[in-house]
Motif scaffolding. Structure first.
Motif, PDB file in Angstrom:
ATOM      1  N   LEU A 196      -8.736   3.992  20.675  1.00  0.00           N
ATOM      2  CA  LEU A 196      -7.631   3.106  20.331  1.00  0.00           C
ATOM      3  C   LEU A 196      -6.354   3.440  21.100  1.00  0.00           C
ATOM      4  O   LEU A 196      -5.478   2.579  21.259  1.00  0.00           O
ATOM      5  CB  LEU A 196      -7.362   3.172  18.828  1.00  0.00           C
ATOM      6  CG  LEU A 196      -8.410   2.487  17.949  1.00  0.00           C
ATOM      7  CD1 LEU A 196      -8.217   2.873  16.485  1.00  0.00           C
ATOM      8  CD2 LEU A 196      -8.357   0.983  18.109  1.00  0.00           C
ATOM      9  N   PHE A 248      -2.552  -3.005  12.385  1.00  0.00           N
ATOM     10  CA  PHE A 248      -3.985  -3.188  12.153  1.00  0.00           C
ATOM     11  C   PHE A 248      -4.524  -2.186  11.124  1.00  0.00           C
ATOM     12  O   PHE A 248      -4.357  -0.976  11.272  1.00  0.00           O
ATOM     13  CB  PHE A 248      -4.759  -3.017  13.467  1.00  0.00           C
ATOM     14  CG  PHE A 248      -4.533  -4.140  14.429  1.00  0.00           C
ATOM     15  CD1 PHE A 248      -5.310  -5.294  14.369  1.00  0.00           C
ATOM     16  CD2 PHE A 248      -3.542  -4.066  15.398  1.00  0.00           C
ATOM     17  CE1 PHE A 248      -5.091  -6.345  15.254  1.00  0.00           C
ATOM     18  CE2 PHE A 248      -3.317  -5.109  16.283  1.00  0.00           C
ATOM     19  CZ  PHE A 248      -4.093  -6.251  16.214  1.00  0.00           C
ATOM     20  N   TYR A 249      -5.179  -2.724  10.101  1.00  0.00           N
ATOM     21  CA  TYR A 249      -5.887  -1.902   9.114  1.00  0.00           C
ATOM     22  C   TYR A 249      -7.273  -1.619   9.684  1.00  0.00           C
ATOM     23  O   TYR A 249      -8.193  -2.426   9.561  1.00  0.00           O
ATOM     24  CB  TYR A 249      -5.962  -2.633   7.776  1.00  0.00           C
ATOM     25  CG  TYR A 249      -4.603  -2.912   7.177  1.00  0.00           C
ATOM     26  CD1 TYR A 249      -3.847  -1.885   6.630  1.00  0.00           C
ATOM     27  CD2 TYR A 249      -4.053  -4.198   7.181  1.00  0.00           C
ATOM     28  CE1 TYR A 249      -2.587  -2.119   6.100  1.00  0.00           C
ATOM     29  CE2 TYR A 249      -2.796  -4.443   6.653  1.00  0.00           C
ATOM     30  CZ  TYR A 249      -2.072  -3.398   6.117  1.00  0.00           C
ATOM     31  OH  TYR A 249      -0.816  -3.630   5.589  1.00  0.00           O
ATOM     32  N   SER A 250      -7.414  -0.466  10.341  1.00  0.00           N
ATOM     33  CA  SER A 250      -8.601  -0.218  11.162  1.00  0.00           C
ATOM     34  C   SER A 250      -9.830   0.208  10.369  1.00  0.00           C
ATOM     35  O   SER A 250     -10.948   0.123  10.878  1.00  0.00           O
ATOM     36  CB  SER A 250      -8.293   0.867  12.205  1.00  0.00           C
ATOM     37  OG  SER A 250      -8.266   2.154  11.580  1.00  0.00           O
ATOM     38  N   THR A 259     -10.453  -3.718  16.238  1.00  0.00           N
ATOM     39  CA  THR A 259      -9.056  -3.796  16.679  1.00  0.00           C
ATOM     40  C   THR A 259      -8.977  -3.954  18.195  1.00  0.00           C
ATOM     41  O   THR A 259      -8.177  -4.755  18.711  1.00  0.00           O
ATOM     42  CB  THR A 259      -8.289  -2.539  16.236  1.00  0.00           C
ATOM     43  OG1 THR A 259      -8.281  -2.472  14.800  1.00  0.00           O
ATOM     44  CG2 THR A 259      -6.858  -2.557  16.743  1.00  0.00           C
ATOM     45  N   ASN A 268     -10.678   3.071  10.019  1.00  0.00           N
ATOM     46  CA  ASN A 268     -11.178   4.171  10.854  1.00  0.00           C
ATOM     47  C   ASN A 268     -12.242   3.730  11.854  1.00  0.00           C
ATOM     48  O   ASN A 268     -13.087   4.519  12.264  1.00  0.00           O
ATOM     49  CB  ASN A 268     -11.704   5.321   9.983  1.00  0.00           C
ATOM     50  CG  ASN A 268     -10.579   6.059   9.279  1.00  0.00           C
ATOM     51  OD1 ASN A 268      -9.458   5.576   9.185  1.00  0.00           O
ATOM     52  ND2 ASN A 268     -10.877   7.254   8.766  1.00  0.00           N
ATOM     53  N   GLN A 269     -12.177   2.460  12.268  1.00  0.00           N
ATOM     54  CA  GLN A 269     -13.065   1.943  13.295  1.00  0.00           C
ATOM     55  C   GLN A 269     -12.219   1.477  14.481  1.00  0.00           C
ATOM     56  O   GLN A 269     -11.096   1.017  14.303  1.00  0.00           O
ATOM     57  CB  GLN A 269     -13.887   0.759  12.771  1.00  0.00           C
ATOM     58  CG  GLN A 269     -14.780   1.094  11.587  1.00  0.00           C
ATOM     59  CD  GLN A 269     -15.497  -0.140  11.074  1.00  0.00           C
ATOM     60  OE1 GLN A 269     -15.922  -1.008  11.841  1.00  0.00           O
ATOM     61  NE2 GLN A 269     -15.630  -0.232   9.763  1.00  0.00           N
ATOM     62  N   SER A 270     -12.765   1.587  15.672  1.00  0.00           N
ATOM     63  CA  SER A 270     -12.006   1.185  16.855  1.00  0.00           C
ATOM     64  C   SER A 270     -12.388  -0.197  17.373  1.00  0.00           C
ATOM     65  O   SER A 270     -11.529  -0.951  17.848  1.00  0.00           O
ATOM     66  CB  SER A 270     -12.200   2.209  17.979  1.00  0.00           C
ATOM     67  OG  SER A 270     -13.567   2.287  18.356  1.00  0.00           O
ATOM     68  N   THR A 280     -12.389   7.953  17.523  1.00  0.00           N
ATOM     69  CA  THR A 280     -11.868   6.602  17.304  1.00  0.00           C
ATOM     70  C   THR A 280     -10.459   6.489  17.858  1.00  0.00           C
ATOM     71  O   THR A 280     -10.105   5.505  18.531  1.00  0.00           O
ATOM     72  CB  THR A 280     -11.871   6.276  15.796  1.00  0.00           C
ATOM     73  OG1 THR A 280     -13.223   6.230  15.327  1.00  0.00           O
ATOM     74  CG2 THR A 280     -11.199   4.935  15.518  1.00  0.00           C
ATOM     75  N   ARG A 281      -9.619   7.491  17.575  1.00  0.00           N
ATOM     76  CA  ARG A 281      -8.240   7.473  18.076  1.00  0.00           C
ATOM     77  C   ARG A 281      -8.200   7.462  19.596  1.00  0.00           C
ATOM     78  O   ARG A 281      -7.358   6.792  20.202  1.00  0.00           O
ATOM     79  CB  ARG A 281      -7.462   8.680  17.558  1.00  0.00           C
ATOM     80  CG  ARG A 281      -6.926   8.512  16.173  1.00  0.00           C
ATOM     81  CD  ARG A 281      -5.810   9.492  15.902  1.00  0.00           C
ATOM     82  NE  ARG A 281      -6.157  10.878  16.146  1.00  0.00           N
ATOM     83  CZ  ARG A 281      -6.750  11.677  15.274  1.00  0.00           C
ATOM     84  NH1 ARG A 281      -7.104  11.216  14.094  1.00  0.00           N
ATOM     85  NH2 ARG A 281      -6.996  12.935  15.569  1.00  0.00           N
ATOM     86  N   ILE A 287      -1.421   1.078  14.108  1.00  0.00           N
ATOM     87  CA  ILE A 287      -2.792   1.140  13.592  1.00  0.00           C
ATOM     88  C   ILE A 287      -2.860   2.121  12.436  1.00  0.00           C
ATOM     89  O   ILE A 287      -2.322   3.226  12.523  1.00  0.00           O
ATOM     90  CB  ILE A 287      -3.774   1.568  14.706  1.00  0.00           C
ATOM     91  CG1 ILE A 287      -3.712   0.577  15.873  1.00  0.00           C
ATOM     92  CG2 ILE A 287      -5.196   1.670  14.164  1.00  0.00           C
ATOM     93  CD1 ILE A 287      -4.468   1.030  17.119  1.00  0.00           C
TER      94      ILE A 287
END
Length: 283
Positions: free
Chosen positions: A29, A262-264, A271, A266-268, A25-26, A8
């Motif tokens: 994820l 995944f190009y997130s 994904t 910075n959102q969870s 967010t992390r 990610i």
């Protein structure tokens, strides 16, 4: 059968509030158990400190992290310092890219710099660090927007791998056939490293159009028209986007893709939704 890897990507936050949001967010994820989180590197190294800070934050939480490193606009001495700093922190994985120059730089700057292409960066990293770093490079199933031809683009990709790359991550795409054709062609050029498929969740039509215009990613006509028909109905855009991207990911994994990156943004949520759908279908 080898279990596919998931990774990610984040971009470095610009404010303390952004850093707090990214930590949250992390945490969400992390339940997906990604192999690593990567952190982008701004044009001309403009986010260098933010990239390092975010990588160290990720590592402090017990996850593997891979900083992006770019060579355009950088000197050998500066890159040597960056590599030394990453080694001192025990970082073992890099995403090595040609990168972009900051706005306002012209062709003269490009031609007169110490590095012009990503294969030169990979060669430099290997010369400086031996096998310390696992190096990922970029791949473009639909051709790099600045490449002269598909053949020229493939030769450039092969040079990056021959310079010492361990694996590749593709630009995002929405046509699985483009990925499979690219992998087959890479094999014909002697490339045997894993080529991980880059995945961009669809959540915002105008944003997706803007990103795709910049990076050369094609949005299939039927997808583009369907997204446009939803207007400002963001719920319908997200639901349709989830169907499109999940179906593509299922096909990629069934066809032998070694992993998904995944190009997130910075959102969870997007994904996680895709991964949960993939798990439910056994992909």
């Amino acid at each position: 059968m080898t279990t596919p890897d998931f990774s990610i990507e984040f971009f470095p936050p610009k404010t303390p509030e952004g850093a707090d949001k990214l930590r949250a967010t992390r945490a969400r994820l992390a339940v997906l158990d990604p192999k690593y989180f990567s952190v982008t590197f701004g044009a001309g190294g403009s986010t260098q400190q933010g990239t390092l800070d975010t990588v160290l934050d990720i590592r402090s939480e017990g996850h593997e992290a891979a900083p992006h490193i770019s060579c355009l606009g950088s000197s050998r001495a500066r890159l040597r310092d960056i590599l030394t700093e990453y080694r001192d922190h025990g970082i073992r994985r890099l995403v090595a890219l040609r990168g972009d120059l900051p706005s306002g730089y012209g062709a003269v700057d490009f031609s007169s710099g110490e590095f012009r292409y990503a294969n030169e960066l990979v060669e430099f990293i290997r010369a400086e660090s031996g096998d310390w770093f696992h190096i990922e490079v970029a791949a473009y199933p639909e051709m790099h927007p600045q490449a002269k031809s598909p053949q020229d683009d493939m030769q450039s990709f092969a040079r990056k791998v021959q310079a010492g790359a361990n694996a590749a991550i593709t630009q995002y795409f929405y046509n699985a056939d483009a990925y499979f054709r690219f992998v087959d062609e890479a094999h014909r050029h002697g490339v045997q490293v894993p080529i991980v498929a880059g995945v961009m969740p669809i959540t915002n039509y105008m944003q997706l159009m803007r990103f795709s215009e910049m990076c050369g990613a094609e949005i299939p006509r039927w997808v583009r028209l369907k997204l446009a028909s939803f207007g400002d109905d963001s719920d319908s855009i997200r639901a349709f986007g989830l169907d499109v991207v999940t179906t593509m990911c299922e096909r990629l994994l069934a066809g032998g893709a070694p992993g998904l990156h995944f190009y997130s943004l910075n959102q969870s949520g997007p994904t996680i939704a895709i991964c949960e759908r993939l798990k439910a279908t056994g992909a």
